[in-house]
Scaffold this motif. Sequence first.
Motif, PDB file in Angstrom:
ATOM      1  N   ASN A 100      29.773  39.400  32.557  1.00 54.63           N
ATOM      2  CA  ASN A 100      28.814  40.698  32.833  1.00 54.63           C
ATOM      3  C   ASN A 100      29.612  41.877  32.148  1.00 54.63           C
ATOM      4  N   THR A 101      29.045  42.922  32.195  1.00 59.12           N
ATOM      5  CA  THR A 101      29.567  44.326  31.545  1.00 59.12           C
ATOM      6  C   THR A 101      30.762  44.800  32.281  1.00 59.12           C
ATOM      7  N   CYS A 102      31.089  44.235  33.624  1.00 59.35           N
ATOM      8  CA  CYS A 102      32.148  44.342  34.469  1.00 59.35           C
ATOM      9  C   CYS A 102      33.168  43.509  34.383  1.00 59.35           C
ATOM     10  N   LEU A 103      32.998  42.427  33.297  1.00 62.15           N
ATOM     11  CA  LEU A 103      34.099  41.411  32.865  1.00 62.15           C
ATOM     12  C   LEU A 103      34.253  40.423  34.242  1.00 62.15           C
ATOM     13  N   GLN A 104      33.042  40.342  35.045  1.00 62.08           N
ATOM     14  CA  GLN A 104      33.070  39.367  35.906  1.00 62.08           C
ATOM     15  C   GLN A 104      32.545  38.199  35.346  1.00 62.08           C
TER      16      GLN A 104
END
Length: 172
Positions: free
Chosen positions: A40-44
């Motif tokens: 995702n955009t949070c790099l998770q």
Amino acid sequence: DGNNDFILLDSISTLNKNYIDTSSIVNSTSSYCYQLSIINTCLQESAKSPLQCSVNEPFAPEFYYATVLPDKTVKIEWKAIDDALFTHYSIVRKLRDSPENPVQVAKIENPQIHFWIDSTVDSDHLSYCYRISANNQCGKAGQVSNQACNVVLNGKSGKLLHTLNWMDYRDW
């Protein structure tokens, strides 16, 4: 590389639902396995998808028939498959309506052969059901064909009356 480590193959930033691996070489004899995950955009990173591998199983041969021959044998015939990775056909048999699992009765290693005669049966009194599969050089057993069963015919002759009885033919 033999130790089942996965490498990042590609990243896709669109909503594309398909991916073609153009880097795979000799994909007809090598098995490539893939997993998908989403970042995702949070790099998770999400949980990984189930493993999917590329070696396909051979298609099931199509049965033409199972028929009784005059010498009490059963002849089965099928449409030959066209598969470059073919190694052999496996033929299994069981008694009609038996709860037992079928047993392998023949292994045919020539892809051009498309019939087999079973001479180990009592086709005058018993009905046998057959299935066939094609196997490939990757060790993959193919899909199992439709079932073909021979018909048992019996009759009685009387004075001015003749009675014939037969079983239905299953799975033309």
